[in-house]
Design an enzyme around this catalytic site. Structure first.
Site, PDB file in Angstrom:
ATOM      1  N   ALA A  79      15.953  -1.462   2.123  1.00 20.49           N
ATOM      2  CA  ALA A  79      17.196  -2.117   1.577  1.00 20.49           C
ATOM      3  C   ALA A  79      18.236  -0.708   1.389  1.00 20.49           C
ATOM      4  O   ALA A  79      17.618   0.283   1.394  1.00 20.49           O
ATOM      5  CB  ALA A  79      16.846  -2.421   0.075  1.00 20.49           C
ATOM      6  N   GLN A 127      15.451  -9.547   8.058  1.00 22.34           N
ATOM      7  CA  GLN A 127      14.440  -9.868   6.845  1.00 22.34           C
ATOM      8  C   GLN A 127      15.054 -10.547   5.972  1.00 22.34           C
ATOM      9  O   GLN A 127      16.109 -10.296   5.498  1.00 22.34           O
ATOM     10  CB  GLN A 127      14.064  -8.394   6.428  1.00 22.34           C
ATOM     11  CG  GLN A 127      13.108  -8.632   5.119  1.00 22.34           C
ATOM     12  CD  GLN A 127      13.856  -8.613   4.015  1.00 22.34           C
ATOM     13  OE1 GLN A 127      14.909  -7.949   3.914  1.00 22.34           O
ATOM     14  NE2 GLN A 127      13.117  -9.309   2.900  1.00 22.34           N
ATOM     15  N   THR A 155       9.840 -12.313   4.026  1.00 27.31           N
ATOM     16  CA  THR A 155       9.157 -11.439   3.065  1.00 27.31           C
ATOM     17  C   THR A 155       8.486 -12.214   1.887  1.00 27.31           C
ATOM     18  O   THR A 155       9.166 -13.121   1.345  1.00 27.31           O
ATOM     19  CB  THR A 155      10.081 -10.361   2.294  1.00 27.31           C
ATOM     20  OG1 THR A 155      10.538  -9.679   3.576  1.00 27.31           O
ATOM     21  CG2 THR A 155       9.255  -9.431   1.475  1.00 27.31           C
ATOM     22  N   HIS A 254       4.230  -4.018   1.566  1.00 27.84           N
ATOM     23  CA  HIS A 254       5.421  -3.579   0.925  1.00 27.84           C
ATOM     24  C   HIS A 254       5.592  -2.149   0.917  1.00 27.84           C
ATOM     25  O   HIS A 254       6.433  -1.732  -0.319  1.00 27.84           O
ATOM     26  CB  HIS A 254       5.935  -4.290  -0.286  1.00 27.84           C
ATOM     27  CG  HIS A 254       7.267  -4.787  -0.181  1.00 27.84           C
ATOM     28  ND1 HIS A 254       7.821  -5.965  -0.156  1.00 27.84           N
ATOM     29  CD2 HIS A 254       8.615  -3.916  -0.523  1.00 27.84           C
ATOM     30  CE1 HIS A 254       9.281  -6.131  -0.297  1.00 27.84           C
ATOM     31  NE2 HIS A 254       9.600  -4.891  -0.742  1.00 27.84           N
ATOM     32  N   GLY A 286       2.980   0.144   6.912  1.00 33.84           N
ATOM     33  CA  GLY A 286       2.505   0.936   5.862  1.00 33.84           C
ATOM     34  C   GLY A 286       1.844   2.077   5.955  1.00 33.84           C
ATOM     35  O   GLY A 286       0.693   2.212   6.698  1.00 33.84           O
ATOM     36  N   GLY A 287       2.432   3.384   5.690  1.00 33.80           N
ATOM     37  CA  GLY A 287       1.945   4.740   5.829  1.00 33.80           C
ATOM     38  C   GLY A 287       1.907   5.175   7.380  1.00 33.80           C
ATOM     39  O   GLY A 287       1.082   6.137   7.563  1.00 33.80           O
ATOM     40  N   VAL A 288       2.532   4.523   8.091  1.00 35.42           N
ATOM     41  CA  VAL A 288       2.281   5.175   9.551  1.00 35.42           C
ATOM     42  C   VAL A 288       3.288   6.075   9.771  1.00 35.42           C
ATOM     43  O   VAL A 288       4.582   6.120   9.537  1.00 35.42           O
ATOM     44  CB  VAL A 288       2.831   3.901  10.570  1.00 35.42           C
ATOM     45  CG1 VAL A 288       2.775   4.605  11.936  1.00 35.42           C
ATOM     46  CG2 VAL A 288       1.785   2.809  10.791  1.00 35.42           C
ATOM     47  N   ARG A 289       2.660   7.485   9.836  1.00 34.45           N
ATOM     48  CA  ARG A 289       3.447   8.665  10.083  1.00 34.45           C
ATOM     49  C   ARG A 289       3.226   9.656  11.295  1.00 34.45           C
ATOM     50  O   ARG A 289       3.917  10.572  11.520  1.00 34.45           O
ATOM     51  CB  ARG A 289       3.352   9.582   8.779  1.00 34.45           C
ATOM     52  CG  ARG A 289       3.460   9.061   7.314  1.00 34.45           C
ATOM     53  CD  ARG A 289       4.867   8.608   7.279  1.00 34.45           C
ATOM     54  NE  ARG A 289       5.208   7.929   5.891  1.00 34.45           N
ATOM     55  CZ  ARG A 289       5.195   6.858   5.956  1.00 34.45           C
ATOM     56  NH1 ARG A 289       5.411   5.936   6.791  1.00 34.45           N
ATOM     57  NH2 ARG A 289       5.602   6.165   4.428  1.00 34.45           N
ATOM     58  N   GLY A 308       8.714   2.471   7.661  1.00 30.18           N
ATOM     59  CA  GLY A 308       9.889   2.348   6.733  1.00 30.18           C
ATOM     60  C   GLY A 308      10.272   3.385   6.045  1.00 30.18           C
ATOM     61  O   GLY A 308      11.726   4.049   6.411  1.00 30.18           O
ATOM     62  N   ARG A 309       9.662   4.112   5.192  1.00 30.50           N
ATOM     63  CA  ARG A 309      10.236   5.356   4.697  1.00 30.50           C
ATOM     64  C   ARG A 309      10.744   6.282   5.463  1.00 30.50           C
ATOM     65  O   ARG A 309      11.695   7.365   5.088  1.00 30.50           O
ATOM     66  CB  ARG A 309       9.321   5.864   3.647  1.00 30.50           C
ATOM     67  CG  ARG A 309       9.067   5.209   2.109  1.00 30.50           C
ATOM     68  CD  ARG A 309       8.090   5.693   1.367  1.00 30.50           C
ATOM     69  NE  ARG A 309       8.014   4.943   0.101  1.00 30.50           N
ATOM     70  CZ  ARG A 309       7.047   3.857   0.021  1.00 30.50           C
ATOM     71  NH1 ARG A 309       6.207   3.552   1.306  1.00 30.50           N
ATOM     72  NH2 ARG A 309       6.985   2.994  -0.799  1.00 30.50           N
TER      73      ARG A 309
HETATM   74  C1  FNR Z   1      11.328  -1.463   1.549  1.00 34.14           C
HETATM   75  N1  FNR Z   1      10.596  -2.572   1.971  1.00 34.14           N
HETATM   76  C2  FNR Z   1      11.405  -3.748   2.286  1.00 34.14           C
HETATM   77  N2  FNR Z   1      10.606  -4.647   2.581  1.00 34.14           N
HETATM   78  C3  FNR Z   1      11.498  -5.938   2.734  1.00 34.14           C
HETATM   79  O1  FNR Z   1      10.930  -6.938   3.297  1.00 34.14           O
HETATM   80  N3  FNR Z   1      12.780  -6.194   2.366  1.00 34.14           N
HETATM   81  C4  FNR Z   1      13.296  -4.881   1.809  1.00 34.14           C
HETATM   82  O2  FNR Z   1      14.708  -4.959   1.424  1.00 34.14           O
HETATM   83  C5  FNR Z   1      12.633  -3.826   1.620  1.00 34.14           C
HETATM   84  N4  FNR Z   1      13.326  -2.499   1.209  1.00 34.14           N
HETATM   85  C6  FNR Z   1      12.503  -1.255   1.157  1.00 34.14           C
HETATM   86  C7  FNR Z   1      13.052  -0.140   0.550  1.00 34.14           C
HETATM   87  C8  FNR Z   1      12.465   0.900   0.627  1.00 34.14           C
HETATM   88  C9  FNR Z   1      13.238   2.143   0.136  1.00 34.14           C
HETATM   89  C10 FNR Z   1      11.026   0.903   0.936  1.00 34.14           C
HETATM   90  C11 FNR Z   1      10.331   2.428   1.129  1.00 34.14           C
HETATM   91  C12 FNR Z   1      10.400  -0.155   1.451  1.00 34.14           C
HETATM   92  C13 FNR Z   1       9.128  -2.545   2.622  1.00 34.14           C
HETATM   93  C14 FNR Z   1       9.336  -1.979   4.062  1.00 34.14           C
HETATM   94  O3  FNR Z   1       9.711  -3.047   4.879  1.00 34.14           O
HETATM   95  C15 FNR Z   1       7.776  -1.991   4.681  1.00 34.14           C
HETATM   96  O4  FNR Z   1       7.092  -2.766   4.154  1.00 34.14           O
HETATM   97  C16 FNR Z   1       7.160  -0.322   4.143  1.00 34.14           C
HETATM   98  O5  FNR Z   1       8.518   0.502   3.904  1.00 34.14           O
HETATM   99  C17 FNR Z   1       6.327   0.168   4.954  1.00 34.14           C
HETATM  100  O6  FNR Z   1       5.535   1.200   4.548  1.00 34.14           O
HETATM  101  P1  FNR Z   1       6.128   2.957   4.622  1.00 34.14           P
HETATM  102  O7  FNR Z   1       6.460   2.887   6.203  1.00 34.14           O
HETATM  103  O8  FNR Z   1       7.280   2.976   3.936  1.00 34.14           O
HETATM  104  O9  FNR Z   1       4.864   3.383   4.365  1.00 34.14           O
END
Ligand code: FNR
Length: 369
Positions: A79, A127, A155, A254, A286-289, A308-309
């Site tokens: 987001a 999404q 989601t 998430h 999730g956690g892929v770096r 994501g991050r």
């Molecule tokens: C998210 N994620 C997320 N998921 C979703 O469905 N809608 C959203 O708006 C958001 N926004 C969001 C903001 C931020 C800052 C983060 C870190 C995560 C979850 C995202 O889609 C995803 O599942 C994770 O970020 C994956 O993990 P990593 O790669 O951040 O470790």
């Protein structure tokens, strides 16, 4: 200093961003056990590389929902990307497109579906968060479809927002110069300040807690886009998602921001893959770096992964160039992992190329005394 891996962007983002914004991007829920575990679990999976295979040519291309991608590494919805960089989601969209991969746009983006579509060609998913007001949902889905988005990532792990304590302490809210662009015309684009997290209050006010499997079917009556169910981590829900018509499953917790003490997604993945029985593709985030993480996910049966991050941190550091660099570094690391494991195409990556802690101990010959 030169950035040589994806993780290094996090420290740069921390220096550059206001604390409220950095904390929002970085945090997990409550004790953040799952946040650490999402990373740690990858480090407990080891390789069983094969040698003396001609790896002079490596093909990382794949087809996802019928779309040809340069690699199985895609962008998860995160987001409010304009808090990281003025170009926000535009920069991400361009970087994904240049890398030949998919960007998933968040419902809560600070750029609209139309604006992101106008950045140029590219394969994009949308999404979806389901609002209480179903007219809002129907309108938004129609707009995404018209703007050329190719799939919905629904989601399903957020009937309420997880407890992210940094956001509570910081009284997190969207900065006043930004809006949740997709909802601007509907008077739902602003987030009020609250006594805790402004986002948690927004979710409590707008997001539909009654959401259930029948709504997955309802969604199919209002769109022809395939629906990926994002947030599945059990075999039971995998079977229900397929019954409800899901075109694919995203194993996700998430980014450890919702229920704490759920397993790392890389641990949950195989259960979901087995339950899916090849009927629909299974993805992971999730956690892929690292490229090695991508390989491990594919070896456990994922058709691709999402990050994501790393996107928001690299955006904060270097804008579009940062996101391009993240995708490029992961690509190169993944290619190297394939070569060093003896795999020249994705279909050559097998379960036998890794060993996990839940594999039966391999029988060893008894030592002769
Ligand atoms: C998210 N994620 C997320 N998921 C979703 O469905 N809608 C959203 O708006 C958001 N926004 C969001 C903001 C931020 C800052 C983060 C870190 C995560 C979850 C995202 O889609 C995803 O599942 C994770 O970020 C994956 O993990 P990593 O790669 O951040 O470790």
């Amino acid at each position: 200093m030169e950035v040589t891996n994806v993780t290094e962007y996090q420290a740069i983002a921390k220096e550059k961003l206001p604390k409220m914004i950095y904390d929002y991007y970085a945090s997990g829920a409550e004790d953040q056990w799952t946040l650490e575990e999402n990373r740690n679990a990858f480090s407990r999976i080891l390789f069983r590389p094969r040698i003396l295979i001609d790896v002079s040519k490596i093909d990382m291309t794949t087809t996802i929902l019928g779309f040809k991608l340069s690699m199985p590494i895609m962008i998860a919805p995160t987001a409010m990307q304009k808090m990281a960089h003025p170009e926000g989601e535009y920069a991400t969209a361009r970087a994904a497109s240049a890398a030949g991969t998919i960007m998933t746009l968040s419902s809560w983006a600070t750029s609209s579906v139309e604006e992101v579509a106008s950045t140029g060609p590219g394969i994009r998913f949308f999404q979806l968060y389901v609002y209480k007001d179903r007219n809002v949902v129907a309108q938004l889905v129609r707009r995404a479809e018209r703007a050329g988005f190719k799939a919905i990532a629904l989601t399903v792990d957020t009937p309420r927002l997880g407890r992210r304590e940094a956001d509570i302490k910081n009284r997190f809210t969207l900065p006043p110069f930004l809006t949740l662009k997709n909802f601007e015309g509907l008077d739902l684009g602003k987030m009020d300040e609250a006594n805790d997290s402004g986002l948690a209050s927004y979710v409590a006010g707008q997001i539909d807690r009654t959401l259930s499997w029948k709504d997955v079917k309802w969604l199919q009556t209002i769109t022809t886009m395939p629906i990926l169910v994002k947030g599945v981590i059990t075999a039971e829900d995998t079977r229900l998602a397929i019954q409800a018509g899901a075109a694919g499953i995203i194993v996700s917790n998430h980014g450890a921001r919702q229920l704490d003490y759920v397993p790392a997604t890389i641990i949950a993945l195989e259960e979901v893959v087995k339950a899916a029985q090849g009927r629909v593709p299974v993805f992971l985030d999730g956690g892929v770096r690292r490229g090695t993480d991508v390989f491990k996910a594919l070896a456990l049966g994922a058709s691709g992964i999402f990050i994501g991050r790393p996107v928001v941190f690299s955006l904060a550091a270097e804008g579009e160039a940062g996101v391009r660099n993240v995708l490029q570094m992961l690509r190169e690391e993944f290619e190297l992992t394939m070569a060093l494991s003896g795999c020249t195409s994705l279909k050559e990556i097998t379960r036998n190329h890794i060993v996990t802690e839940w594999d039966a101990p391999r029988s060893r010959p008894a030592p002769r005394l």
